[in-house]
Design a protein around this motif. Structure first.
Motif, PDB file in Angstrom:
ATOM      1  N   GLU A  84       8.695  27.706   0.458  1.00  0.00           N
ATOM      2  CA  GLU A  84       7.825  26.543   0.677  1.00  0.00           C
ATOM      3  C   GLU A  84       6.746  26.895   1.691  1.00  0.00           C
ATOM      4  OE1 GLU A  84       6.495  24.099   3.554  1.00  0.00           O
ATOM      5  OE2 GLU A  84       8.538  24.789   3.939  1.00  0.00           O
ATOM      6  N   ALA A  85       5.475  26.630   1.316  1.00  0.00           N
ATOM      7  CA  ALA A  85       4.343  26.854   2.230  1.00  0.00           C
ATOM      8  C   ALA A  85       3.379  25.680   2.094  1.00  0.00           C
ATOM      9  CB  ALA A  85       3.660  28.184   1.920  1.00  0.00           C
ATOM     10  N   ILE A  86       3.909  24.453   2.257  1.00  0.00           N
ATOM     11  CA  ILE A  86       3.069  23.246   2.153  1.00  0.00           C
ATOM     12  C   ILE A  86       2.675  22.795   3.562  1.00  0.00           C
ATOM     13  CG2 ILE A  86       4.165  22.607  -0.034  1.00  0.00           C
ATOM     14  CD1 ILE A  86       5.597  20.312   1.484  1.00  0.00           C
ATOM     15  N   ALA A  87       2.169  21.564   3.651  1.00  0.00           N
ATOM     16  CA  ALA A  87       1.689  21.049   4.938  1.00  0.00           C
ATOM     17  C   ALA A  87       2.774  21.136   6.020  1.00  0.00           C
ATOM     18  CB  ALA A  87       1.264  19.599   4.744  1.00  0.00           C
ATOM     19  N   GLU A  88       2.311  21.352   7.243  1.00  0.00           N
ATOM     20  CA  GLU A  88       3.239  21.523   8.380  1.00  0.00           C
ATOM     21  C   GLU A  88       3.688  20.143   8.888  1.00  0.00           C
ATOM     22  OE1 GLU A  88       4.714  24.046   9.119  1.00  0.00           O
ATOM     23  OE2 GLU A  88       4.885  24.469  11.244  1.00  0.00           O
ATOM     24  N   ASN A  89       4.571  19.517   8.120  1.00  0.00           N
ATOM     25  CA  ASN A  89       5.020  18.165   8.436  1.00  0.00           C
ATOM     26  C   ASN A  89       6.491  18.061   8.042  1.00  0.00           C
ATOM     27  OD1 ASN A  89       5.710  15.377   7.573  1.00  0.00           O
ATOM     28  ND2 ASN A  89       3.621  14.910   8.229  1.00  0.00           N
ATOM     29  N   LEU A  90       7.348  17.762   9.016  1.00  0.00           N
ATOM     30  CA  LEU A  90       8.800  17.794   8.767  1.00  0.00           C
ATOM     31  C   LEU A  90       9.211  16.871   7.635  1.00  0.00           C
ATOM     32  CD1 LEU A  90      11.642  18.755   9.512  1.00  0.00           C
ATOM     33  CD2 LEU A  90      11.734  16.929  11.234  1.00  0.00           C
ATOM     34  N   LYS A  91       8.707  15.642   7.655  1.00  0.00           N
ATOM     35  CA  LYS A  91       9.160  14.674   6.657  1.00  0.00           C
ATOM     36  C   LYS A  91       8.736  15.119   5.252  1.00  0.00           C
ATOM     37  CE  LYS A  91       9.329   9.852   5.432  1.00  0.00           C
ATOM     38  NZ  LYS A  91       9.030  10.218   4.047  1.00  0.00           N
ATOM     39  N   VAL A  92       7.505  15.615   5.144  1.00  0.00           N
ATOM     40  CA  VAL A  92       6.996  16.055   3.832  1.00  0.00           C
ATOM     41  C   VAL A  92       7.831  17.242   3.322  1.00  0.00           C
ATOM     42  CG1 VAL A  92       4.962  16.987   2.638  1.00  0.00           C
ATOM     43  CG2 VAL A  92       4.686  15.182   4.324  1.00  0.00           C
ATOM     44  N   LYS A  93       8.171  18.156   4.226  1.00  0.00           N
ATOM     45  CA  LYS A  93       8.980  19.316   3.822  1.00  0.00           C
ATOM     46  C   LYS A  93      10.401  18.854   3.435  1.00  0.00           C
ATOM     47  CE  LYS A  93       6.597  22.847   6.721  1.00  0.00           C
ATOM     48  NZ  LYS A  93       5.775  23.677   5.853  1.00  0.00           N
ATOM     49  N   GLN A  94      10.979  17.944   4.226  1.00  0.00           N
ATOM     50  CA  GLN A  94      12.326  17.450   3.904  1.00  0.00           C
ATOM     51  C   GLN A  94      12.341  16.735   2.554  1.00  0.00           C
ATOM     52  OE1 GLN A  94      13.160  15.098   7.420  1.00  0.00           O
ATOM     53  NE2 GLN A  94      14.540  16.661   8.240  1.00  0.00           N
ATOM     54  N   ASP A  95      11.316  15.899   2.304  1.00  0.00           N
ATOM     55  CA  ASP A  95      11.267  15.167   1.025  1.00  0.00           C
ATOM     56  C   ASP A  95      11.231  16.146  -0.141  1.00  0.00           C
ATOM     57  OD1 ASP A  95      11.293  12.793   2.350  1.00  0.00           O
ATOM     58  OD2 ASP A  95       9.148  12.358   2.096  1.00  0.00           O
ATOM     59  N   LEU A  96      10.412  17.194   0.016  1.00  0.00           N
ATOM     60  CA  LEU A  96      10.302  18.187  -1.054  1.00  0.00           C
ATOM     61  C   LEU A  96      11.655  18.848  -1.314  1.00  0.00           C
ATOM     62  CD1 LEU A  96       8.407  20.026  -2.900  1.00  0.00           C
ATOM     63  CD2 LEU A  96       8.471  21.618  -0.978  1.00  0.00           C
ATOM     64  N   PHE A  97      12.306  19.352  -0.257  1.00  0.00           N
ATOM     65  CA  PHE A  97      13.564  20.092  -0.449  1.00  0.00           C
ATOM     66  C   PHE A  97      14.694  19.169  -0.924  1.00  0.00           C
ATOM     67  CE2 PHE A  97      11.741  23.581   2.228  1.00  0.00           C
ATOM     68  CZ  PHE A  97      11.932  24.594   1.304  1.00  0.00           C
ATOM     69  N   ARG A  98      14.678  17.900  -0.492  1.00  0.00           N
ATOM     70  CA  ARG A  98      15.714  16.953  -0.945  1.00  0.00           C
ATOM     71  C   ARG A  98      15.633  16.829  -2.464  1.00  0.00           C
ATOM     72  NH1 ARG A  98      14.199  12.834   1.885  1.00  0.00           N
ATOM     73  NH2 ARG A  98      15.393  13.434   3.722  1.00  0.00           N
ATOM     74  N   ARG A  99      14.400  16.758  -2.967  1.00  0.00           N
ATOM     75  CA  ARG A  99      14.175  16.616  -4.408  1.00  0.00           C
ATOM     76  C   ARG A  99      14.571  17.911  -5.140  1.00  0.00           C
ATOM     77  NH1 ARG A  99       9.316  16.356  -7.523  1.00  0.00           N
ATOM     78  NH2 ARG A  99       8.047  17.078  -5.779  1.00  0.00           N
ATOM     79  N   LEU A 100      14.136  19.045  -4.597  1.00  0.00           N
ATOM     80  CA  LEU A 100      14.384  20.325  -5.279  1.00  0.00           C
ATOM     81  C   LEU A 100      15.868  20.685  -5.280  1.00  0.00           C
ATOM     82  CD1 LEU A 100      11.385  22.530  -4.073  1.00  0.00           C
ATOM     83  CD2 LEU A 100      11.547  20.996  -6.036  1.00  0.00           C
ATOM     84  N   ASP A 101      16.587  20.256  -4.248  1.00  0.00           N
ATOM     85  CA  ASP A 101      18.010  20.576  -4.127  1.00  0.00           C
ATOM     86  C   ASP A 101      18.794  20.078  -5.342  1.00  0.00           C
ATOM     87  OD1 ASP A 101      20.239  21.578  -2.768  1.00  0.00           O
ATOM     88  OD2 ASP A 101      20.683  19.623  -1.875  1.00  0.00           O
ATOM     89  N   LYS A 102      18.341  18.964  -5.902  1.00  0.00           N
ATOM     90  CA  LYS A 102      19.055  18.373  -7.048  1.00  0.00           C
ATOM     91  C   LYS A 102      18.701  19.100  -8.343  1.00  0.00           C
ATOM     92  CE  LYS A 102      19.241  13.775  -4.987  1.00  0.00           C
ATOM     93  NZ  LYS A 102      18.180  13.752  -3.975  1.00  0.00           N
ATOM     94  N   LEU A 103      17.610  19.855  -8.346  1.00  0.00           N
ATOM     95  CA  LEU A 103      17.101  20.421  -9.600  1.00  0.00           C
ATOM     96  C   LEU A 103      17.301  21.930  -9.710  1.00  0.00           C
ATOM     97  CD1 LEU A 103      13.776  18.433  -9.329  1.00  0.00           C
ATOM     98  CD2 LEU A 103      15.556  18.014 -11.035  1.00  0.00           C
TER      99      LEU A 103
END
Ligand code: CAA
Ligand code: NAD
Length: 301
Positions: A106-125
């Protein structure tokens, strides 16, 4: 000890297929290097327009690499570029991109919540074996990993800008990262042709913990009027042998990223080195964040 090592090595994930999320200056560079070393890469961003620019960036950087690497064989250089570009697919849909992936970087915006939201979603897939890694400059890897159910398969993989040129990768393990995951990330970095170093999940890891205080003090020095920005940059290039001066380097990294790293460090009240700078805050608020917006401390055409 030896048999322990070999059995854990046997369990390492051999990384062939990589999904990079974020096609900005870092994600495009990581995709380029991964594809150049034979990996199948899917590069993800939020729109096809952004991804078109990422592809142009990769091709432009490859041309610079090839000019040196294939100086006497331009045709072989063209073929190399074609082969590498064929290994980079793009997608605006992170969900489908991760399905066949051994590693997600992951190399998206430097924002904890945005990174957490992304990984929470990807973890299921993502498949169970897929390793997740963040290229964050300043956030805690443990905090990002806490949004997933695979903290053992989660680490930091911190590249340096420009990725095509900089030889270092910091591999960050949290207390929950498994040895297999750390070894897989170390091996992957070596296959990319980089030199990996390990760091604990401490703020700034190794390089930024040492580099950013220098950059920030240079900005404050300029703000105080102690010297011009040009002279500060010349001084550190000619007097300390740095390839870029600290203010020039801040523009190169991105002033938004420099500010985030400082704010991450400033949580440590005993560390005055990261006290904020009004001038830096003003430039970021005005959207003048350096080379990527054509203006920061300096103007770029
Ligand atoms: N892709 C491919 N090749 C590149 C490149 C790129 N993006 N950038 C530079 N090069 C290569 C090219 O071969 C180039 O020659 P051409 O111009 O003929 O193509 C050659 O490098 C020389 O480049 P330049 O003449 O533009 O300038 P330079 O000699 O100063 O080298 C540099 C450029 C490698 C970026 C060098 O200035 C440098 O090392 N700067 C410091 C970078 C640094 O400190 N990075 C770390 C930042 S901290 C970080 O990334 C972590 C974080 O979390 C913020
Ligand atoms: P950038 O602004 O150039 O690129 C970020 C990209 O991520 C953009 O193209 C944006 O559209 C995309 N993006 C944002 N949210 C997204 C989402 N939810 N899904 C998909 N794509 C999304 O930033 P950058 O400089 O490449 O930095 C990226 C990360 O790498 C940050 O965490 C930064 O701290 C870190 N980093 C930066 C540097 C540096 O020198 N700039 C060095 C090492 C690490």
């Amino acid at each position: 000890l030896f048999s322990g090592f070999s059995s854990s090595a046997a369990r390492n994930v051999v990384i062939k297929s990589v999904t990079i999320i974020g096609g900005g200056q870092m994600g495009a560079g990581i995709a380029q290097v991964a594809a150049s070393t034979g990996h199948s890469v899917t590069l993800v961003d939020t729109s096809d327009d952004i991804l078109k620019k990422s592809i142009e960036t990769i091709e432009g950087s490859l041309r610079r690499v090839v000019k040196k690497k294939f100086a006497d064989k331009p045709e072989a250089g063209e073929e190399f570029i074609r082969n590498v570009m064929q290994k980079v697919l793009t997608s605006a849909d992170a969900a489908s991109a991760v399905r066949g992936s051994d590693l997600v970087v992951e190399a998206i915006a430097e924002n904890l919540k945005v990174k957490q939201d992304l990984f929470r979603r990807l973890d299921k897939l993502a498949p169970p074996h897929t390793i997740f890694a963040s290229n964050t400059s300043s956030l805690s890897i443990s905090d990002i990993a806490s949004s997933t159910n695979r903290p053992d398969k989660f680490g930091g993989l911190h590249f340096f800008n420009p990725v095509a040129m900089m030889k270092l990768v910091e591999v960050i393990g949290t207390p929950a990262t498994s040895q297999e995951t750390s070894e897989s990330l170390m091996n992957f970095s070596k296959v990319l042709g980089k030199t990996p170093v390990s760091s604990k999940d401490t703020s700034g890891f190794i390089v930024n913990r040492l580099l950013v205080p220098c950059i920030v003090e240079a900005i404050r020095m300029y703000e105080r009027g102690d010297a011009s920005k040009e002279d500060i940059d010349i001084a550190m290039k000619l007097g300390a042998g740095h390839p870029m001066g600290p203010i020039e380097l801040a523009d190169y990294i991105g002033l938004d990223t420099v500010k985030s790293i400082m704010e991450g460090e400033a949580k440590d009240p005993d560390n005055p080195l990261f006290a904020s700078s009004d001038l830096l805050n003003k430039l970021v608020a005005e959207g003048k964040v350096g080379r990527k917006t054509a203006e920061g401390f300096y103007k770029y055409k």
